[in-house]
Design a protein around this motif. Structure first.
Motif, PDB file in Angstrom:
ATOM      1  N   ALA A 114      -1.252  -2.456  -1.304  1.00  0.00           N
ATOM      2  CA  ALA A 114      -2.625  -2.058  -1.002  1.00  0.00           C
ATOM      3  C   ALA A 114      -2.720  -0.544  -0.894  1.00  0.00           C
ATOM      4  O   ALA A 114      -1.715   0.171  -0.929  1.00  0.00           O
ATOM      5  CB  ALA A 114      -3.094  -2.721   0.294  1.00  0.00           C
ATOM      6  N   ALA A 115      -3.947  -0.091  -0.720  1.00  0.00           N
ATOM      7  CA  ALA A 115      -4.189   1.349  -0.642  1.00  0.00           C
ATOM      8  C   ALA A 115      -3.707   1.947   0.668  1.00  0.00           C
ATOM      9  O   ALA A 115      -3.458   3.154   0.745  1.00  0.00           O
ATOM     10  CB  ALA A 115      -5.677   1.631  -0.833  1.00  0.00           C
ATOM     11  N   THR A 116      -3.600   1.125   1.704  1.00  0.00           N
ATOM     12  CA  THR A 116      -3.075   1.586   2.989  1.00  0.00           C
ATOM     13  C   THR A 116      -2.056   0.588   3.510  1.00  0.00           C
ATOM     14  O   THR A 116      -2.099  -0.605   3.176  1.00  0.00           O
ATOM     15  CB  THR A 116      -4.191   1.738   4.043  1.00  0.00           C
ATOM     16  OG1 THR A 116      -4.728   0.441   4.345  1.00  0.00           O
ATOM     17  CG2 THR A 116      -5.300   2.661   3.550  1.00  0.00           C
ATOM     18  N   PHE A 117      -1.164   1.072   4.346  1.00  0.00           N
ATOM     19  CA  PHE A 117      -0.165   0.184   4.952  1.00  0.00           C
ATOM     20  C   PHE A 117      -0.848  -0.874   5.813  1.00  0.00           C
ATOM     21  O   PHE A 117      -0.486  -2.053   5.792  1.00  0.00           O
ATOM     22  CB  PHE A 117       0.818   1.007   5.792  1.00  0.00           C
ATOM     23  CG  PHE A 117       1.774   0.167   6.598  1.00  0.00           C
ATOM     24  CD1 PHE A 117       2.895  -0.398   6.003  1.00  0.00           C
ATOM     25  CD2 PHE A 117       1.552  -0.072   7.951  1.00  0.00           C
ATOM     26  CE1 PHE A 117       3.778  -1.180   6.742  1.00  0.00           C
ATOM     27  CE2 PHE A 117       2.423  -0.849   8.691  1.00  0.00           C
ATOM     28  CZ  PHE A 117       3.543  -1.403   8.080  1.00  0.00           C
ATOM     29  N   GLU A 118      -1.860  -0.437   6.570  1.00  0.00           N
ATOM     30  CA  GLU A 118      -2.531  -1.357   7.485  1.00  0.00           C
ATOM     31  C   GLU A 118      -3.189  -2.511   6.733  1.00  0.00           C
ATOM     32  O   GLU A 118      -3.126  -3.668   7.166  1.00  0.00           O
ATOM     33  CB  GLU A 118      -3.577  -0.602   8.319  1.00  0.00           C
ATOM     34  CG  GLU A 118      -2.991   0.373   9.328  1.00  0.00           C
ATOM     35  CD  GLU A 118      -2.496   1.669   8.715  1.00  0.00           C
ATOM     36  OE1 GLU A 118      -1.805   2.443   9.415  1.00  0.00           O
ATOM     37  OE2 GLU A 118      -2.793   1.922   7.519  1.00  0.00           O
ATOM     38  N   MET A 119      -3.830  -2.202   5.600  1.00  0.00           N
ATOM     39  CA  MET A 119      -4.471  -3.264   4.819  1.00  0.00           C
ATOM     40  C   MET A 119      -3.429  -4.195   4.210  1.00  0.00           C
ATOM     41  O   MET A 119      -3.623  -5.416   4.166  1.00  0.00           O
ATOM     42  CB  MET A 119      -5.359  -2.662   3.731  1.00  0.00           C
ATOM     43  CG  MET A 119      -6.064  -3.716   2.865  1.00  0.00           C
ATOM     44  SD  MET A 119      -6.953  -4.972   3.836  1.00  0.00           S
ATOM     45  CE  MET A 119      -8.351  -4.001   4.407  1.00  0.00           C
ATOM     46  N   ALA A 120      -2.322  -3.628   3.739  1.00  0.00           N
ATOM     47  CA  ALA A 120      -1.267  -4.472   3.175  1.00  0.00           C
ATOM     48  C   ALA A 120      -0.730  -5.428   4.237  1.00  0.00           C
ATOM     49  O   ALA A 120      -0.532  -6.625   3.978  1.00  0.00           O
ATOM     50  CB  ALA A 120      -0.146  -3.597   2.618  1.00  0.00           C
ATOM     51  N   ARG A 121      -0.520  -4.914   5.430  1.00  0.00           N
ATOM     52  CA  ARG A 121      -0.008  -5.757   6.526  1.00  0.00           C
ATOM     53  C   ARG A 121      -1.023  -6.828   6.908  1.00  0.00           C
ATOM     54  O   ARG A 121      -0.666  -7.992   7.139  1.00  0.00           O
ATOM     55  CB  ARG A 121       0.340  -4.875   7.722  1.00  0.00           C
ATOM     56  CG  ARG A 121       0.934  -5.630   8.897  1.00  0.00           C
ATOM     57  CD  ARG A 121       1.373  -4.674   9.996  1.00  0.00           C
ATOM     58  NE  ARG A 121       0.258  -3.863  10.480  1.00  0.00           N
ATOM     59  CZ  ARG A 121       0.390  -2.907  11.401  1.00  0.00           C
ATOM     60  NH1 ARG A 121       1.592  -2.641  11.916  1.00  0.00           N
ATOM     61  NH2 ARG A 121      -0.657  -2.210  11.796  1.00  0.00           N
ATOM     62  N   TYR A 122      -2.313  -6.449   6.975  1.00  0.00           N
ATOM     63  CA  TYR A 122      -3.345  -7.420   7.340  1.00  0.00           C
ATOM     64  C   TYR A 122      -3.482  -8.496   6.261  1.00  0.00           C
ATOM     65  O   TYR A 122      -3.585  -9.696   6.570  1.00  0.00           O
ATOM     66  CB  TYR A 122      -4.679  -6.705   7.540  1.00  0.00           C
ATOM     67  CG  TYR A 122      -5.832  -7.648   7.800  1.00  0.00           C
ATOM     68  CD1 TYR A 122      -5.914  -8.364   8.995  1.00  0.00           C
ATOM     69  CD2 TYR A 122      -6.828  -7.834   6.846  1.00  0.00           C
ATOM     70  CE1 TYR A 122      -6.958  -9.237   9.231  1.00  0.00           C
ATOM     71  CE2 TYR A 122      -7.878  -8.709   7.071  1.00  0.00           C
ATOM     72  CZ  TYR A 122      -7.940  -9.412   8.262  1.00  0.00           C
ATOM     73  OH  TYR A 122      -8.977 -10.282   8.488  1.00  0.00           O
ATOM     74  N   ALA A 123      -3.482  -8.079   5.015  1.00  0.00           N
ATOM     75  CA  ALA A 123      -3.626  -9.043   3.919  1.00  0.00           C
ATOM     76  C   ALA A 123      -2.480 -10.054   3.917  1.00  0.00           C
ATOM     77  O   ALA A 123      -2.674 -11.217   3.545  1.00  0.00           O
ATOM     78  CB  ALA A 123      -3.681  -8.298   2.582  1.00  0.00           C
ATOM     79  N   ALA A 124      -1.307  -9.610   4.346  1.00  0.00           N
ATOM     80  CA  ALA A 124      -0.155 -10.523   4.401  1.00  0.00           C
ATOM     81  C   ALA A 124      -0.430 -11.709   5.307  1.00  0.00           C
ATOM     82  O   ALA A 124       0.069 -12.819   5.070  1.00  0.00           O
ATOM     83  CB  ALA A 124       1.079  -9.764   4.865  1.00  0.00           C
ATOM     84  N   THR A 125      -1.245 -11.501   6.348  1.00  0.00           N
ATOM     85  CA  THR A 125      -1.556 -12.603   7.283  1.00  0.00           C
ATOM     86  C   THR A 125      -2.525 -13.601   6.666  1.00  0.00           C
ATOM     87  O   THR A 125      -2.719 -14.697   7.215  1.00  0.00           O
ATOM     88  CB  THR A 125      -2.166 -12.057   8.588  1.00  0.00           C
ATOM     89  OG1 THR A 125      -3.455 -11.474   8.312  1.00  0.00           O
ATOM     90  CG2 THR A 125      -1.269 -10.998   9.212  1.00  0.00           C
ATOM     91  N   LYS A 126      -3.166 -13.253   5.553  1.00  0.00           N
ATOM     92  CA  LYS A 126      -4.154 -14.123   4.917  1.00  0.00           C
ATOM     93  C   LYS A 126      -3.570 -14.956   3.774  1.00  0.00           C
ATOM     94  O   LYS A 126      -4.288 -15.709   3.114  1.00  0.00           O
ATOM     95  CB  LYS A 126      -5.322 -13.286   4.393  1.00  0.00           C
ATOM     96  CG  LYS A 126      -6.085 -12.529   5.490  1.00  0.00           C
ATOM     97  CD  LYS A 126      -6.662 -13.490   6.524  1.00  0.00           C
ATOM     98  CE  LYS A 126      -7.413 -12.761   7.623  1.00  0.00           C
ATOM     99  NZ  LYS A 126      -7.953 -13.713   8.638  1.00  0.00           N
TER     100      LYS A 126
END
Length: 745
Positions: A114-126
């Protein structure tokens, strides 16, 4: 201005200021344009298959670029991963995202970019996942009956199997005047360096990559990437100038490197993948090991029978082995020996070398058994070791190239005050604390491999030394600069040691305490060759005053070539460059041990460790009050950085003995404390008076510099010395690590 000689001086680390001010950049800190961030998804089961991996919702989130799974992973080269890693044990190397099979708990099964680490981490939970689970086994203790001999491979060259039996152990043991036997256990341990594993990949077009990786071997990571992804070696550059601790965890390429490169090549973008602390528990560890010893001795204390067996954990896909049982007969010559090492394949990731692998495990059992023999014989533990002292490695029947262990015993005992010890257990008290003195021997291999180094001098008289070697915090940059300065006759300020770049001349992975002994002689050879080039050019100068001289007749000092027996006769380096049109002068040289000569002697570094503990008589709380380690490791290039290495090893020894343990719930096959809150390591209050003594040792056989490594030797003797001190204090012999207070209540 510093003056010669530099070898032997306690020079502070040249990169120290960068590190303590936060200016040093680590693998996950390099800036890049339009950088994408990857977050790894790990399996929550231990064994089975992925039946559903639904990324639909995760892909709809703003900023999510791609999600890689086994279903859409780009193809990799035909080249087997096994040959892409110079530290791989025998077996089949784990291939991330290969298929839907789950081989161990925490296995990487997806990468969100993802464009940010935070979004990549959040998307992983989905990401929605479903599995079919299979029966698994992660408990070494309950599977000892499955132990088997190990497969052999290239790794056995540096990790030789146990020597063949000698004499008749059983008969000798049964007829011994005294006998000592024991069972020893230690659990899983994880490396936990401060810096988490990270890789930043800069995509430079046409499958050309610049990679900042956390690794102990830039060329190893380069080989891995090039071979796995079918790239040309010249198109892959791996850089790792600063490594925030590794302790063996960086010897092999870890899966974040694969993930970051895979995403970068597919997306043709710059990508960074950083693991979090819990993910640091999903690859490699010191394997839990069970050991059995039986030592026999004659009435005079001579050990006549040695049995040592170790059973360690390995994965289902690789045979990880350590040198656990080979050490006893290297130290204590016995005519009758039986040494065995086996592994139990379990549903875990492959174990991985962890500081003093095998040595810190095996010496724990060996030195406690020796201590027990001493008490049964009513002989001082130090005296027992002197009785069994040998200048020869009995296991190989070779003399040691050098061995000053006797002086380690004597100087260490004097510094510690060993003679003040009352030998009777529970006889020494301080208030409500039981006081115990314990000692142990340490030993580690003194190996040397091949390395290449380039030396380049410019017209200003400055020299750049280049090597692909990493510096994992040991002070490599500093000591290599010291070696170069002395060989070239220059000041430290005139030398720049450039390192940790795979584009530079070859150096092996930094591990096994062989870096100084391997790269140091190559630095010395390259600098000597550079001097020889300068000398030849000086001889051909117009009106050359050195024309009749031989290289042996001159010295190099602070920019001049000087005739030894006539110091007034000299030529400046500046004159040589003037005649050379100002062009740089360079040389690249290889250094390696002579295979025909090197194997003729045994090579080892030795130590003697003395420890005082206090044990609260009511609460069982253990404190290491003071410790002395006396080390014989050849020539010490830098006493300051070398002492730091030994002190670090001693602290780790305290940690291994009293604190560290990764807890596994075998119902889930899962590590339950993957964090630094529950994985206990020492704090400042746990570390008190530690002293290091370097015993003089001259060794012209091991290498041109006479140096041996000090990275591992600081660890190996501490656990048994502490355990022996606890026995002396309490009268309780505890063979399992870690030793917590509950075992003394």
């Amino acid at each position: 201005m510093t003056k010669l000689p530099q070898i032997g001086k306690p020079i502070s680390r040249l990169e120290g200021r960068l590190k303590v001010t936060g200016s040093a950049k680590y693998a996950g800190e390099y800036e890049a344009e339009d950088l994408l961030y990857g977050y790894v998804v790990n399996s929550t089961i231990t064994k089975g298959k992925i039946t559903v991996i639904d990324t639909t919702e995760a892909k709809t989130l703003e900023g999510v670029i791609e999600i890689f799974t086994h279903e859409n992973k780009p193809s990799t080269a035909w080249f087997d991963f096994q040959y892409a890693d110079m530290d791989a044990p025998p077996g089949t190397v784990f291939k991330p995202l290969k298929d839907n099979d789950i081989k161990y708990n925490g296995q990487p099964i997806a990468l969100v970019v993802a464009a940010t680490f935070e979004m990549a981490r959040y998307a992983a939970t989905k990401i929605k996942l479903a599995y079919t689970e299979e029966k698994f086994e992660t408990n070494l203790q309950s599977n000892l009956h499955k132990a088997r001999d190990t497969k052999k491979g290239l790794a056995s060259m540096l990790k030789p199997p146990p020597p063949k039996p000698t004499g008749d152990f059983e008969e000798a043991y049964q007829n011994s005047f005294v006998q000592s036997s024991g069972e020893f256990k230690h659990g899983t341990e994880h490396h936990n360096p401060m810096e988490m594993f990270a890789t930043t990949v800069i995509y430079e077009g046409k499958d050309q990559l610049k990679i900042y990786d956390k690794t102990q071997g830039t060329i190893n990571s380069q080989m891995y990437v090039a071979n796995v992804f079918g790239l040309k070696m010249k198109n892959v550059q791996v850089i790792a100038p600063f490594v925030g601790g590794a302790f063996g965890s960086g010897l092999r390429p870890q899966y974040q490197l694969f993930m970051a490169v895979m995403a970068s090549l597919k997306l043709k973008r710059n990508v960074r993948v950083t693991l979090d602390r819990a993910q640091m528990y999903t690859f490699g560890h010191r394997p839990p090991t069970v050991q059995f010893t039986k030592f026999g001795a004659e009435k005079n204390g001579k050990v006549n029978a040695i049995y040592h067996k170790a059973i360690g954990e390995t994965s289902q896909f690789e045979d990880y082995v350590e040198i656990v049982v080979n050490w006893a007969n290297m130290l204590y010559p016995a005519e009758n020996t039986l040494l065995e090492h086996q592994v139990v394949p379990l549903d875990v990731y492959s174990p991985l070398d962890m500081r003093a692998p095998g040595g810190s495990t095996g010496m724990h059992a060996i030195e406690i058994t020796m201590d027990d023999l001493a008490y049964k014989l009513n002989i001082d533990p130090l005296e027992l070791r002197l009785i069994n002292y040998s200048e020869k490695d009995k296991s190989s029947d070779k003399e040691y190239s050098s061995k000053e262990l006797r002086n380690c015993y004597l100087e260490g005992a004097k510094k510690f005050g060993w003679s003040n010890r009352n030998p009777e257990p529970r006889s020494m008290k301080r208030g409500n604390k039981l006081v115990g003195y314990g000692m142990a021997t340490g030993i580690w291999d003194a190996n040397r491999l091949l390395a290449r180094v380039q030396a380049i001098m410019t017209s200003d008289g400055k020299v750049a030394i280049k090597s692909a070697v990493t510096d994992i915090g040991t002070g490599t940059q500093t000591i290599m600069t010291q070696i170069a300065a002395d060989e070239l006759g220059l000041r430290l300020e005139d030398i720049t040691f450039l390192y940790a770049d795979s584009k530079m001349p070859f150096a092996p992975i930094q591990g096994g305490s062989f870096t100084t002994a391997t790269v140091g002689p190559a630095v010395k050879a390259a600098c000597k060759a550079l001097n020889e080039k300068l000398f030849r050019k000086a001889k051909h100068l117009k009106n050359a005053v050195l024309s009749e001289m031989k290289f042996e007749d001159v010295i190099f000092s602070e920019g001049f070539i000087i005739v030894k027996n006539n110091p007034e006769t000299k030529i400046s380096i500046a004159e040589i460059f003037a005649a050379n049109g100002g062009k740089e002068i360079k040389t690249t040289n290889t250094s390696m041990p002579n295979p025909l000569r090197y194997g003729k002697k045994a090579r080892a570094v030795h130590s003697a460790v003395f420890v005082e503990v206090e044990v609260d008589e009511e609460l069982g709380i253990i404190e290491v009050k003071r410790a002395v380690t006396a080390v014989a490791a050849g020539k010490i290039i830098n006493p300051k950085t070398a002492e730091s290495q030994i002190l670090g090893g001693m602290i780790w020894g305290i940690s291994k003995t009293l604190h560290e343990e990764t807890i596994t719930d075998h119902n889930f096959g899962k590590y339950m404390n993957p964090n630094l809150a529950e994985y206990h390591i020492p704090v400042h209050a746990d570390i008190q008076d530690l002293n290091v003594i370097f015993v003089e040792e001259n060794d012209t056989f091991v290498n041109d510099l006479g140096v041996k490594g000090v990275g591992e030797i600081g660890v190996v003797g501490m656990p048994p010395a502490i355990a022996n001190a606890i026995f002396h204090a309490t009268g309780k012999r505890i063979n399992d690590l870690p030793i917590h207070f509950d075992k003394l209540l």
